[in-house]
Scaffold this motif. Structure first.
Motif, short mmCIF file in Angstrom:
data_model
loop_
_atom_site.label_atom_id
_atom_site.label_comp_id
_atom_site.label_asym_id
_atom_site.label_seq_id
_atom_site.Cartn_x
_atom_site.Cartn_y
_atom_site.Cartn_z
N SER A 1 0.85 -1.09 0.04
CA SER A 1 -0.10 0.02 0.02
C SER A 1 1.02 1.50 0.02
CB SER A 1 -0.82 -0.06 1.16
OG SER A 1 -1.74 -1.25 1.33
N ARG B 1 -10.09 12.43 -5.14
CA ARG B 1 -9.74 11.38 -4.12
C ARG B 1 -10.85 10.18 -4.30
NH1 ARG B 1 -11.65 9.10 0.45
NH2 ARG B 1 -10.29 8.92 2.18
N GLU B 2 -11.86 10.68 -4.56
CA GLU B 2 -12.80 9.62 -4.66
C GLU B 2 -12.56 8.60 -6.00
OE1 GLU B 2 -14.43 12.83 -2.73
OE2 GLU B 2 -13.40 12.76 -4.76
N GLU C 1 -10.22 6.38 -4.54
CA GLU C 1 -10.57 5.22 -3.47
C GLU C 1 -11.35 4.25 -4.39
OE1 GLU C 1 -13.33 5.00 0.48
OE2 GLU C 1 -12.75 7.05 -0.30
N ARG C 2 -11.98 4.53 -5.34
CA ARG C 2 -12.95 3.52 -6.25
C ARG C 2 -11.94 2.82 -6.87
NH1 ARG C 2 -14.11 3.70 -11.49
NH2 ARG C 2 -13.29 6.01 -11.59
N GLY D 1 -9.15 1.41 -3.40
CA GLY D 1 -9.37 1.30 -1.88
C GLY D 1 -9.21 2.30 -0.79
N HIS D 2 -9.85 2.15 0.23
CA HIS D 2 -10.25 3.25 1.09
C HIS D 2 -8.33 3.46 1.69
CE1 HIS D 2 -11.51 5.80 4.27
NE2 HIS D 2 -10.76 5.02 5.22
N ASP D 3 -7.92 2.42 2.09
CA ASP D 3 -6.65 2.70 2.75
C ASP D 3 -5.71 3.40 2.00
OD1 ASP D 3 -4.85 1.95 4.91
OD2 ASP D 3 -3.78 0.40 3.60
N ALA E 1 -6.22 5.49 -0.68
CA ALA E 1 -7.12 6.95 -0.88
C ALA E 1 -6.72 7.64 0.30
CB ALA E 1 -8.33 6.77 -1.11
N GLU E 2 -6.67 7.09 1.51
CA GLU E 2 -6.33 7.82 2.82
C GLU E 2 -4.76 8.16 2.75
OE1 GLU E 2 -8.09 8.68 5.88
OE2 GLU E 2 -9.44 8.94 4.36
N ASP F 1 -0.95 8.12 10.45
CA ASP F 1 -0.61 7.03 9.84
C ASP F 1 1.01 7.07 9.53
OD1 ASP F 1 0.05 4.96 8.06
OD2 ASP F 1 -1.92 4.84 7.04
N HIS G 1 -6.36 3.63 12.55
CA HIS G 1 -5.00 4.24 12.18
C HIS G 1 -3.95 3.20 12.28
CE1 HIS G 1 -6.72 8.33 13.71
NE2 HIS G 1 -7.18 8.15 12.43
#
Length: 752
Positions: A64, A82-83, A86-87, A90-92, A94-95, A129, A364
């Motif tokens: 990641s 950002r969306e 994430e799409r 994945g969320h991790d 994207a964060e 993070d 986190h």
């Protein structure tokens, strides 16, 4: 430019279970997103995130983090959202990318105040993070490697910032190799001539030692010669070891020669050799074997295995006399210790199916519990909430980043790590803030010592405490650690604030009583918003500082109240009487003549609002100055005494409003009169401290009438000075100049 399959191969070497599909997907996506963008060098912009990812593969980070490195600029520099990240990823991930985008927007290369605030944001982002920090450091490293393509003025600012923030932060996180490269690249930009000189001297030394290697083993490489000698020595003792040598970086040499004021030839660790063994027991066995084979330099043994550094570093250091009389440093450690020494916080990353497993309740990503470096980072961020100014936070953080430790003990055996040069004051605050605030003395190794004593490795320190103690402001100039300086500053601010709040309470109690209204804290609490203050203490302190009028507080609590004395608060309606005097109304309601008063000695005083037939004088202890708000008090046998509104003596007359007179200054432009004022100072006991005080007063056209000194403690002296000045502005200028002197810890005006 590194090819797609090459990146996958680099990750596969340390993580065979890597998800190759997501790496390939991120590679292609970032390359397309950046399109035709180029860097200052003219290279395609995509080479930058690709090189950042390559640096991170050397740290063996999770998949990641590699993907986030490839994508870290797409939100900021392209049309990607950002969306969308994430799409697709994945969320991790994207964060991570979003966190890095925020950091990119910070642009720390700005003035110090803004840089300080941005440093806050940086640390807050990376504490949520830790992988954000790894990518950010790799990003900075690649930018420094290509800094020569940037314009000179910007190049200088980036190098300074790297040296101030990023390099020490990498070191504090245990990433020594990255720290050394960042420091050296910054040094090369900031001081190119010094850097080149050290490089040339290193090259000359290398040639000299290589010739020694030829005569010994028929090999022209001095470092390789020593490596083989050490391995052979340990092998004869049945110790399996891997030995590698290295030459000290130019910046490290420069910093050490500057700090210790020594010559290049006096350095004992220009060449260092790392000895990596299997077990902790082997570390100590290897130490004995090397001390038998080589002459030991006394006082140069450091055991960071039994007492690890706060960034998790563990190793045994010793310096010996090698071939040709050259001093060489040995670092002995296990494989696990070497992993931490090389990769720092990155070595604490635990993998399971390609992801970190150490997370907190909020999800986190954290480091494993063994990471003391991360604990430091967490504690530092916790201090963000205590309300210090950005500049103070920057100062504190820089002090914490540049950390060369000594280890001291409490009487109960607890180990306290401190920066080299720390004093007993730093030790006290390291134990606990309350211990520091209450310390009045100390014992070092059982003997009474001064709090300014510098501590050495192994010292046992006992702090003597008193609950009545308030830390002197002078300690801030003595303390070394950021925590101690911050807490001293906060304690002295609190003490001053409490004094003002106490004074403000007295003013309001009297004012409410004269108005016939009840005074209570809960009534102030109810009108805090109206008074634009956060707490009752803030209101009291504001009144005490004369930042808020007592009448405004009464009106806020009792909106329907009308001041019967409003006539003296508004511009007076004036008319001349037959003698030409101007008439006004005193606080007591008595009519009086507005004219210049006469002192007892017949000298006219520049005061308006006094009965001309009464003698007047200033209060004897630190009287009023032009610029002060003043009041007159009618004395039965003395006439009128003029006080500044903040004088503590006025408390005695709060229940006698009929004796109060509202008066004002009446100074002409060409007025040639000095007025008495009193100052109280605390100075550090150093030669010349009194001379600095008198010099400042003389240079600012002040006149000293009287001076009294009293020893407060072995470290400080209190000085009471009576001076003559023109007005309040003149006095404040003198006070401001006195506060700039390092030997003066406290200056305040006294008005009794």
């Amino acid at each position: 430019m590194m090819r797609q399959f090459e990146l996958v191969e680099r990750v596969t070497r340390y993580n065979p279970d890597v998800d190759e599909n997501i790496l390939n997907k991120a590679y292609v996506y970032a390359m397309k997103a950046h399109g035709n963008q180029t860097r200052a060098s003219g290279d395609p912009y995509f080479t930058h995130p690709l090189e950042v990812a390559a640096i991170l593969t050397d740290l063996k980070v999770d998949t990641s983090t590699i993907v986030a490195a490839l994508l870290h600029d797409v939100i900021e520099d392209t049309s990607v959202t950002r969306e969308e990240v994430e799409r697709l990823f994945g969320h991790d991930i994207a964060e991570l990318v979003a966190g890095l985008t925020k950091l990119k927007k910070l642009d720390l290369v700005v003035k110090e105040a803004a840089q300080a605030e941005n440093l806050r944001k940086l640390l807050l982002a990376i504490v949520s993070d830790i992988r954000v920090l790894l990518v950010k450091l790799a990003d900075r490293l690649h930018n420094m490697r290509t800094l020569h393509y940037v314009k000179p003025e910007k190049r200088q600012r980036i190098a300074e910032e790297t040296n101030d923030i990023y390099a020490p932060l990498a070191g504090r996180m245990g990433m020594q190799a990255m720290r050394e490269e960042l420091e050296d690249l910054a040094f090369k930009t900031l001081s190119p001539e010094k850097h080149q000189l050290i490089v040339e001297r290193l090259e000359a030394l290398r040639h000299k030692l290589d010739h020694m290697g030829v005569s010994r083993v028929g090999n022209g490489d001095f470092v390789a010669t020593i490596e083989r000698e050490i391995e052979a020595t340990l092998r004869n003792k049945a110790i399996d070891a891997r030995v590698s040598g290295r030459q000290k970086a130019p910046y490290s040499i420069h910093r050490k020669t500057e700090r210790k004021a020594i010559e290049f030839e006096q350095l004992s660790d220009i060449y260092g050799f790392r000895v990596v063994v299997e077990t902790v027991e082997d570390c100590y066995r290897a130490l004995g074997a090397l001390h038998t084979a080589y002459s030991v330099v006394p006082g140069r043994i450091k055991d960071y295995i039994s007492t690890p550094k706060s960034n998790d570093y563990r190793s045994i250091h010793t310096t010996v006399i090698g071939p040709g009389g050259q001093r060489i440093e040995m670092q002995i450690r296990t494989k696990d210790m070497n992993l931490i020494a090389e990769y720092g916080i990155a070595a604490h990353a635990l993998y399971k199916d390609g992801s970190f497993v150490a997370r907190d309740e909020q999800g986190h990503v954290r480091l494993s519990a063994e990471s003391r470096a991360y604990e430091w980072l967490r504690r530092t961020v916790e201090r963000l909430a205590v309300g210090s100014s950005p500049e103070e936070f920057l100062e504190h953080t820089k002090l914490e980043l540049f950390h060369d430790q000594v280890f001291c003990l409490t009487p109960k055996g607890a180990l306290i790590p401190l920066p080299r040069g720390a004093t007993a004051i730093d030790f006290a605050y390291a134990v606990h803030t309350d211990v520091g605030n209450q310390c009045v003395g100390c014992k070092i190794n059982g003997s009474l010592s001064t709090l300014t004593s510098k501590l050495s490795n192994g010292d046992e320190v006992e702090i003597i405490r008193s609950k009545a103690q308030v830390p002197p402001a002078a300690w801030e100039n003595i303390a070394v650690t950021g925590k101690a300086r911050y807490e001293i500053r906060r304690a002295t601010r609190t003490a001053v604030r409490n004094q003002y709040a106490g004074f403000g309470r007295l003013i309001l109690q009297g004012a409410f009583a004269r108005a016939g209204k009840e005074f209570a804290d809960d009534k102030l609490e109810a009108v805090l918003k109206r008074l634009a203050r956060a707490s009752v203490e803030d209101v009291l302190a504001a009144v005490g500082r004369n930042e808020m009028k007592d009448i405004d507080v009464i009106k806020a609590v009792y909106p329907d109240w009308r001041d019967e004395r409003a006539g003296v608060k508004q511009p007076l309606r004036r008319k001349a009487d037959s003698e030409g005097w101007i008439l006004g109304r005193a606080r007591s309601g008595i009519m009086f003549r507005l004219a210049g008063g006469k002192a007892k000695n017949g000298v006219a005083l520049p005061i308006r609002g006094l009965k001309s037939d009464l003698p007047i004088r200033f209060s004897p202890n630190g009287g009023a100055l032009p610029g002060d708000r003043i009041v007159g008090i009618l004395m039965p046998d003395e006439g009128i005494v003029i006080y500044p509104i903040h004088a503590a003596a006025l408390k005695a007359f709060e229940d006698q409003p009929e004796r109060w007179l509202d008066v004002q200054w009446n100074l002409d432009a060409d007025q040639d009169m000095r007025f008495p004022a009193r100052l109280e100072l605390t100075t550090i006991n150093e030669p010349g401290s009194l001379a600095q005080v008198t010099q400042v007063i003389a240079e600012n056209d002040g006149n000293i009438d009287n001076l009294k000194m009293s020893r407060r403690s072995p470290e400080s002296t209190d000085i009471a000075i009576e001076i003559e000045v023109w007005d309040l502005k003149h006095l404040n200028a003198i006070i401001a100049q006195l506060k700039t002197k390092k030997t003066i810890s406290r200056v305040r005006r006294i008005s009794e």
